[in-house]
Design a protein around this motif. Structure first.
Motif, mmCIF file in Angstrom:
data_model
loop_
_atom_site.group_PDB
_atom_site.id
_atom_site.type_symbol
_atom_site.label_atom_id
_atom_site.label_comp_id
_atom_site.label_asym_id
_atom_site.label_seq_id
_atom_site.Cartn_x
_atom_site.Cartn_y
_atom_site.Cartn_z
ATOM 1 N N ALA A 270 22.288 28.958 -20.596
ATOM 2 C CA ALA A 270 21.921 27.455 -21.256
ATOM 3 C C ALA A 270 20.486 27.009 -20.763
ATOM 4 N N LEU A 271 20.208 28.100 -19.305
ATOM 5 C CA LEU A 271 18.768 27.737 -19.216
ATOM 6 C C LEU A 271 18.292 28.706 -19.978
ATOM 7 N N GLU A 272 18.798 29.666 -20.383
ATOM 8 C CA GLU A 272 17.717 30.517 -20.964
ATOM 9 C C GLU A 272 16.809 29.810 -22.694
ATOM 10 N N ASP A 273 17.273 28.230 -22.934
ATOM 11 C CA ASP A 273 16.527 27.946 -24.096
ATOM 12 C C ASP A 273 15.430 26.582 -23.934
ATOM 13 N N ASP A 294 18.441 17.702 -18.050
ATOM 14 C CA ASP A 294 20.375 18.088 -18.804
ATOM 15 C C ASP A 294 20.501 19.275 -18.743
ATOM 16 N N VAL A 295 20.989 20.244 -18.737
ATOM 17 C CA VAL A 295 20.941 21.486 -18.799
ATOM 18 C C VAL A 295 22.222 21.426 -20.349
ATOM 19 N N LEU A 299 18.171 18.262 -22.351
ATOM 20 C CA LEU A 299 16.940 16.972 -22.179
ATOM 21 C C LEU A 299 16.046 17.065 -20.832
ATOM 22 N N MET A 300 14.940 16.826 -21.144
ATOM 23 C CA MET A 300 14.149 16.838 -20.055
ATOM 24 C C MET A 300 13.704 15.425 -19.650
ATOM 25 N N VAL A 314 13.029 13.628 -22.759
ATOM 26 C CA VAL A 314 12.324 14.849 -23.719
ATOM 27 C C VAL A 314 13.328 16.028 -24.597
ATOM 28 N N HIS A 315 13.480 15.748 -25.431
ATOM 29 C CA HIS A 315 14.469 16.989 -26.097
ATOM 30 C C HIS A 315 13.224 18.277 -25.687
ATOM 31 N N VAL A 316 14.320 19.535 -25.402
ATOM 32 C CA VAL A 316 13.691 20.585 -25.205
ATOM 33 C C VAL A 316 12.359 21.345 -26.416
ATOM 34 N N ASP A 317 13.265 21.497 -27.379
ATOM 35 C CA ASP A 317 12.539 21.519 -29.113
ATOM 36 C C ASP A 317 10.971 20.429 -28.654
#
Length: 519
Positions: A270-273, A294-295, A299-300, A314-317
């Motif tokens: 999951a952390l690869e993204d 939050d994996v 969310l970060m 904030v969303h990872v995208d």
């Protein structure tokens, strides 16, 4: 399960779970249990296999043995097997048939390996002998630990296991390094009268043999199903965003919990993204710092370095978009601008149903509750001594009384002649009157003076009495008046050494003027 082999059993031949008294065919009463479902279903093996798996001491140790056809031993039977060190041992068949082939492949044991054989099935006398030696293990364990402590050996005796015939005893111990236990073996052989074998195990193997309950409420994984112990480090806890607390991350053995590796692969995938270098983001409003991640929700959470009171998710995208903007030389205005860059991914969770009532906060206000004031009772009859003013007044009165009272006399440092000055008037009058006992007798001889005593000098005239003595005030003398003297006592006229009238008598001759008539 709560049978004999379970680590939380309450006694032998009693089962609190399956009620099978420790003889169920599923093998659930053993540690590292396996379920022989082929034998339980009554299915014959297509290819017979002459090797069986035998469990010793309720699953603490399992080994493979060759099973000749004449023994007719199958899963669940107690058997007598040969020991590699000599003698015989008693165990229970846990697997047979095709499942043993799979188990040997899993444990990397070759089928053509040299194995011991099964002698026969065990009868009642063999099981009674096994119970006797199993009952002595606890007392021998305590005695063995005491002997090792007296020899000052840096080791811990964890478990003791007797062979089925009682001729051999195996001691399992844990130690940090190499231990010279040659002297220890001599003491054990002399005290226990059996063959001694020492085996060093790790802390996790010790927990697996002893058993217990973890903080999750279940039996320990190492004592039920886990056979291979992989290394665990704190990096597994960091990937899963766990606090590095040694107390919470440690198991019963004192090492890191093996369950930290169970979900580690899922977290790594999951952390690869997520971006690698996104701990700090430069914005127009200030430097943004990453607080947590939050994996699974992707969310970060960021906050400003100058103002840490507000967290922004904030969303990872959107973070990837902000990093691309920073690489091109553009600086986003704030975290709110980053939130507006890319649309948020809609979650699969169903939307919450809106309530059918309106929010009336700050719209309807309830009136304040009016409380009736209670009338105060008349407390005029209350004792005034209870008030502060009365206490002050009472203290002032006590000070006035203490000042009016005369000070207490202190006769310790006074001369005996001055004690008469502090006595009351009545006692002074009585003291002035000489008692009859103090008057000298007429026929008493005068005191004889010592021959060698020096002549005494004449006494100087005594000082007049002090002013505080109660004497009549002197009257002013007129010219021509003679001083009135008290009449002399006829009896004591010739005796000048009388104590009572010594001060009042005047030995000087009377004054004679120029003329005999006087003034």
């Amino acid at each position: 399960m709560g049978c004999v082999g379970c680590s939380c059993s309450t006694g032998k031949d009693t089962a609190s779970g399956c009620k099978s008294n420790g003889g169920c065919a599923t093998g659930g009463c053993n540690r590292h249990n396996t379920y022989d479902w082929i034998t339980a279903q009554g299915i014959n093996d297509a290819r017979p296999f002459d090797i069986v798996e035998v469990s010793f001491k309720n699953g603490s140790r399992k080994e493979f043995f060759k099973n000749p056809p004449f023994t007719r031993a199958t899963t669940g039977d107690w058997v007598i097997v040969e020991s590699m060190s000599g003698g015989f041992d008693v165990g229970k068949v846990s697997l047979s048939g095709e499942l043993v082939r799979l188990q040997m492949k899993r444990k990397r044991v070759r089928p053509d390996a040299r194995l011991s054989t099964v002698v026969r099935k065990a009868h009642e006398r063999d099981l009674e002998r096994l119970d006797e030696v199993r009952g002595d293990e606890k007392s021998i364990l305590i005695q063995a630990r005491a002997i090792a402590r007296t020899l000052d050996l840096d080791m811990k005796i964890g478990d003791v296991e007797f062979q089925g015939d009682g001729r051999k005893c195996t001691f399992y111990y844990t130690a940090d390094g190499r231990v010279d236990f040659r002297e220890l073996i001599r003491h054990y052989a002399r005290d226990f009268k059996v063959k001694i074998e020492m085996r060093q195990i790790g802390a996790r193997q010790e927990s697996a043999r002893i058993g217990g309950l973890g903080n999750c409420g279940r039996e320990l994984c190492c004592s039920t199903w886990l056979t291979e112990f992989k290394s665990v480090n704190t990096a597994a806890a960091r990937y899963q965003n766990l606090a590095i607390n040694q107390t919470k991350l440690s198991g019963m053995c004192g090492r890191l919990k093996c369950c930290l590796n169970y979900e580690l692969d899922t977290y790594i995938d999951a952390l690869e993204d997520f971006p690698d270098r996104a701990e700090r983001l430069k914005t127009g409003a200030g430097l943004a710092i990453l607080i947590k991640t939050d994996v699974f929700k992707r969310l970060m959470y960021y906050t400003y370095a100058d103002d840490r009171s507000k967290f922004i998710a904030v969303h990872v995208d959107q973070i990837w978009e902000a990093l691309d903007m920073l690489k091109s030389g553009k600086v986003p205005g704030s975290l709110e601008d980053i939130l507006a860059m890319a649309p948020q991914v809609e979650s699969d969770e169903p939307d919450e149903a809106e309530p059918d009532f309106e929010n009336v906060h700050d719209v309807i206000q309830l009136p304040l509750e009016k409380r009736k004031k209670k009338k105060k009772k008349n407390k005029s009859n209350r004792d005034r001594s209870q008030t502060a003013a009365a206490a002050v007044e009472k203290a002032a009165q006590q000070d006035d009384l203490s000042q009016k009272q005369p000070p207490r006399r202190d006769d310790r440092n006074r001369r005996p002649d001055n004690r008469q000055q502090q006595r009351p008037p009545q006692q002074q009058q009585q003291q002035q009157r000489p008692p009859q006992s103090q008057q000298p007798r007429k026929d008493a001889p005068p005191p004889q003076a010592r021959k060698d005593a020096p002549p005494q000098a004449p006494r100087p005239p005594q000082a007049p009495p002090p002013e505080n003595r109660q004497t009549p005030p002197p009257q002013p003398r007129k010219e021509g008046d003679q001083q009135q003297r008290p009449p002399a006592d006829d009896k004591n006229a010739g005796k000048g050494n009388f104590k009572g009238n010594n001060r009042r008598r005047d030995k000087r001759p009377p004054f004679k003027g120029k003329d005999d008539k006087g003034v």
